[in-house]
Motif scaffolding. Structure first.
Motif, mmCIF file in Angstrom:
data_model
loop_
_atom_site.group_PDB
_atom_site.id
_atom_site.type_symbol
_atom_site.label_atom_id
_atom_site.label_comp_id
_atom_site.label_asym_id
_atom_site.label_seq_id
_atom_site.Cartn_x
_atom_site.Cartn_y
_atom_site.Cartn_z
ATOM 1 N N PRO A 22 -10.356 8.278 11.495
ATOM 2 C CA PRO A 22 -8.750 8.829 11.141
ATOM 3 C C PRO A 22 -7.880 8.518 12.241
ATOM 4 N N ALA A 30 2.573 11.735 10.093
ATOM 5 C CA ALA A 30 1.371 12.240 9.842
ATOM 6 C C ALA A 30 0.598 12.182 11.298
ATOM 7 N N ARG A 44 1.625 13.611 0.978
ATOM 8 C CA ARG A 44 0.077 13.134 1.192
ATOM 9 C C ARG A 44 -0.679 13.345 -0.077
ATOM 10 N N ARG A 47 0.187 10.714 -2.342
ATOM 11 C CA ARG A 47 -0.683 9.538 -2.094
ATOM 12 C C ARG A 47 -1.963 9.442 -2.416
ATOM 13 N N LEU A 48 -2.666 10.308 -2.187
ATOM 14 C CA LEU A 48 -4.062 10.366 -2.253
ATOM 15 C C LEU A 48 -4.301 10.314 -4.057
ATOM 16 N N ILE A 50 -2.189 8.939 -6.045
ATOM 17 C CA ILE A 50 -2.328 7.395 -6.708
ATOM 18 C C ILE A 50 -3.411 6.659 -5.996
ATOM 19 N N LEU A 51 -3.789 6.802 -4.837
ATOM 20 C CA LEU A 51 -4.845 5.912 -4.426
ATOM 21 C C LEU A 51 -6.177 6.009 -5.366
ATOM 22 N N ALA A 52 -6.359 7.385 -5.538
ATOM 23 C CA ALA A 52 -7.623 7.555 -6.499
ATOM 24 C C ALA A 52 -7.585 7.124 -7.607
ATOM 25 N N LEU A 54 -5.881 4.424 -8.521
ATOM 26 C CA LEU A 54 -6.081 2.884 -8.180
ATOM 27 C C LEU A 54 -7.485 2.387 -8.211
ATOM 28 N N ALA A 55 -7.945 3.276 -7.441
ATOM 29 C CA ALA A 55 -9.495 3.058 -6.838
ATOM 30 C C ALA A 55 -10.210 3.278 -8.035
ATOM 31 N N PHE A 58 -9.684 0.216 -9.918
ATOM 32 C CA PHE A 58 -10.620 -1.074 -9.407
ATOM 33 C C PHE A 58 -11.768 -1.067 -9.568
ATOM 34 N N LEU A 59 -12.480 -0.025 -9.918
ATOM 35 C CA LEU A 59 -13.922 0.170 -10.096
ATOM 36 C C LEU A 59 -14.423 -0.246 -11.575
ATOM 37 N N VAL A 60 -13.437 0.042 -12.366
ATOM 38 C CA VAL A 60 -13.664 0.112 -13.842
ATOM 39 C C VAL A 60 -14.617 -1.175 -14.308
ATOM 40 N N MET B 94 -0.581 2.575 2.036
ATOM 41 C CA MET B 94 -1.050 3.688 1.585
ATOM 42 C C MET B 94 -2.289 4.090 2.369
ATOM 43 N N ARG B 99 -5.468 9.638 6.081
ATOM 44 C CA ARG B 99 -6.467 9.924 7.008
ATOM 45 C C ARG B 99 -8.041 10.079 6.353
ATOM 46 N N GLN B 102 -10.321 7.078 4.381
ATOM 47 C CA GLN B 102 -9.728 5.747 4.693
ATOM 48 C C GLN B 102 -10.740 4.701 4.278
ATOM 49 N N PHE B 105 -11.478 3.963 0.420
ATOM 50 C CA PHE B 105 -10.450 3.392 -0.157
ATOM 51 C C PHE B 105 -10.334 1.937 0.236
ATOM 52 N N VAL B 108 -13.480 0.241 -1.460
ATOM 53 C CA VAL B 108 -13.222 0.144 -2.905
ATOM 54 C C VAL B 108 -12.277 -1.024 -3.276
ATOM 55 N N PHE B 109 -11.191 -1.261 -2.651
ATOM 56 C CA PHE B 109 -10.103 -2.173 -2.857
ATOM 57 C C PHE B 109 -10.360 -3.698 -2.511
ATOM 58 N N PRO B 112 -13.738 -5.931 -4.888
ATOM 59 C CA PRO B 112 -13.762 -7.114 -5.749
ATOM 60 C C PRO B 112 -13.893 -8.454 -5.071
ATOM 61 N N TRP B 170 -6.792 -8.665 -9.381
ATOM 62 C CA TRP B 170 -7.926 -7.604 -9.115
ATOM 63 C C TRP B 170 -8.755 -8.349 -7.901
#
Lengths: 312, 302
Positions: A22, A30, A44, A47-48, A50-52, A54-55, A58-60, B94, B99, B102, B105, B108-109, B112, B170
């Motif tokens: 971290p 932050a 925050r 952001r989490l 959005i990230l989730a 997108l993740a 990306f995994l699909v 992002m 924190r 991290q 994520f 995962v990104f 690919p 991707w």
């Protein structure tokens, strides 16, 4: 490939896990201890989210790969397609290797041999050259370095026809030699090593020189052990590149016996006979070794990129 | 002292020699050979006898198929370079600020990047952007009552671009995200403290005046790599668009075109080489121009 446990390069001022934990480098609010502003908390959380999202996106594709690989044929092509298959057929994996029409086992072995040999060879040649360019005083060292740098701009289109001819005149078409040897001399890898060694503190080497070690022994005993993260980073990138490379194996691997996994898969997709679940299970099998290498070595790639100046 | 110098020369070549020989043999020899071949009429032969001067070049530049392949590249990079740049930078910003999770994520990104174009093209072609109903895109759109689209063969509007661009996006966004993350880690926290003292509001202002300018060298490298890689596009076009019947005439990037010219049925090595040399010159000019323009290698900015 075994993961070197120590990240103890001489430049570890930031500690070995520069990217894992971290840390809040990059600053922003932050990072500081302050009474929590509700707006910051909302930001925050957003952001989490959005990230989730997108993740998940990306995994699909990975999910679809496994889903279709383990599904029954009608679950892939059914007009009533559902996100989750009705049943899982683990036997698909076994069928793939039993199918005489596809040399799956052979092409996996070929890919593994090529990727390992290419990685080891590239690391050897490029690291030696990078070290020589960075550390051994020689009048034309810069000119040699520019000659290496220039190759980064040469598109593979320019060299593939003559390279093909060269390799075929050596009688190396459809042989592993033809697939491995021409790819061993990577300007990119040499560049990364040279950048890294240029920024490498001299003290250790100087001590070794004072102790009477020549360049050769200094290199093997002092430099290489201290450069492990960069070896791991470059090695992983080269390994992935070699495993995934397509155009050169497509041109050189003309016999079925010399097919790599990528070529085997590609002949599937461009051929008319498509046994879909087999195709997908083959593709899934083809990425398993890489995902393993990748997950094991990922943090070295990140650390290596940060320290080696790949992006400088 | 003399002895010392020649010792260094010897050791330099012990270290650099094997690599240099390999590079000369497998990059420079083919490169020069390509230039040589491009001045000859070389059908099916690599030891040609008919010198034709610049005929191959003029023929190539007049060949509509070749110029359209250059156009394809231009359009392709116009889509892929800004899209990858923006996505990679956004992801890096992002992820860097997050924190918790991290490492998750980031993995995962980045994952690919371990996938090949062949495999990705397969998923895109046969599972996501399939023309019939069992494709994911059509299924999802079907929930909203949209008609089915034959993604890869629809040229008006050119839906195949969506397929081609998203595959590469991707596959490569995560790698460039890592480069940006590395760049972000190198920015001194003191700069942010100074900005806070000066009253810059966190968010857009800090990004605009601190983060983005500090990422300049990374940005230059990323854009250069993106453009060079876009030039080399082959795998996804070949695997997405060709089938047992061949290759459609639309959306053919230079490398695919040259592949068919030089190694396809025609085996026109002279023309293929001329095209390759033209391509190399364009890459070199673009690279040098870009490097100059953005000041790659100018170190005083750091």
């Amino acid at each position: 490939m075994t993961a070197p446990r120590t990240t103890g390069g001489p430049r570890t001022t930031e500690g070995p896990r520069t990217t894992g934990g971290p840390r809040t480098a990059g600053g922003g609010p932050a990072g500081r201890r302050r009474p929590e502003d509700p707006l910051v908390r909302v930001g925050r959380a957003l952001r989490l989210v959005i990230l989730a999202a997108l993740a998940l996106l990306f995994l699909v594709p990975f999910y679809l790969l496994v889903r279709n690989g383990l599904a029954a044929e009608q679950d892939i092509t059914s007009p009533d397609w559902t996100f989750f298959p009705t049943t899982l057929h683990w036997s698909n994996v076994g069928e793939l290797f039993d199918d005489p029409a596809v040399p799956m086992g052979r092409s996996l072995v070929n890919s593994a041999l090529i990727a390992v040999a290419t990685t080891l060879g590239t690391l050897l040649f490029a690291s030696l050259a990078g070290y020589g360019l960075a550390r051994i005083p020689y009048r034309f060292a810069n000119q040699v370095f520019y000659a290496v740098l220039g190759t980064l701009m040469v598109p593979s289109a320019v060299t593939f026809v003559p390279s093909f001819v060269l390799v075929s005149s050596l009688g190396w078409v459809s042989s592993l030699r033809g697939l491995i040897v021409p790819t061993l001399f990577s300007g990119f890898a040499c560049f990364v090593f040279r950048q890294f060694f240029t920024g490498f503190p001299r003290e250790l080497e100087d001590a070794a020189r004072v102790d009477g070690l020549g360049y050769w022994r200094t290199y093997w005993r002092i430099v290489v052990p201290n450069a492990r993260p960069v070896f791991a980073a470059v090695g992983t990138i080269v390994f992935i590149g070699a495993w995934n490379s397509f155009l050169w194996p497509l041109v050189i691997g003309q016999d079925r016996d010399a097919w790599t996994v990528q070529v085997a898969l590609s002949t599937f997709t461009t051929a008319q006979v498509v046994n879909l679940h087999e195709l997908f299970v083959a593709a899934a099998v083809s990425i398993v070794p890489l995902v393993l290498v990748f997950l094991l070595l990922q943090r070295y790639i990140v650390a290596g990129v940060e320290r080696s100046g790949i992006d400088d | 002292m003399r002895r010392r110098i020649s010792d260094n020369t010897l050791w330099f070549w012990v270290f650099v020699g094997p690599f240099a020989v390999g590079l000369a043999l497998f990059t420079y020899v083919p490169l020069l050979w390509s230039v040589y071949l491009s001045f000859f009429d070389a059908h099916n032969t690599v030891s040609p006898t008919d010198f034709v001067g610049f005929d191959n070049y003029t023929a190539m530049l007049r060949d509509g198929a070749f110029t359209s392949s250059l156009g394809t590249f231009a359009v392709f990079s116009l889509f892929i370079v800004p899209a990858t740049y923006a996505l990679a930078l956004a992801l890096a910003l992002m992820v860097n600020r997050t924190r918790r999770f991290q490492a998750f994520f980031r993995s995962v990104f980045f994952l690919p990047a371990a996938c090949s174009y062949v495999v990705a093209a397969l998923i895109w072609k046969l599972s996501i952007f399939n023309g019939v109903r069992f494709g994911l895109a059509n299924t999802v759109l079907g929930w909203f009552g949209a008609d089915q689209t034959a993604w890869l063969s629809t040229t008006h509007p050119p839906w195949y671009w969506l397929v081609i661009v998203t595959v590469r996006l991707w596959l490569q966004a995560g790698f460039y995200m890592i480069l940006f993350l590395a760049g972000l880690q190198r920015i001194s926290p003191r700069l942010y403290e100074a900005a806070a003292v000066d009253g810059a509001r966190p968010g857009w202002q800090v990004f605009r005046h601190i983060t983005f300018p500090q990422l300049r060298t990374t940005s230059v490298a990323v854009v250069l790599l993106l453009v060079i890689n876009a030039f080399q596009a082959f795998d996804e076009f070949y695997n997405l668009l060709s089938d047992a019947r061949g290759y459609p005439p639309y959306a053919r990037p230079p490398l695919v075109y040259l592949y068919y010219t030089a190694l396809g049925q025609g085996q026109n090595l002279g023309m293929g080489s001329a095209g390759a040399v033209i391509l190399a010159l364009i890459v070199a000019v673009v690279t040098v121009f870009q490097a100059r323009w953005f000041g790659l290698g100018r170190k005083e900015a750091d």
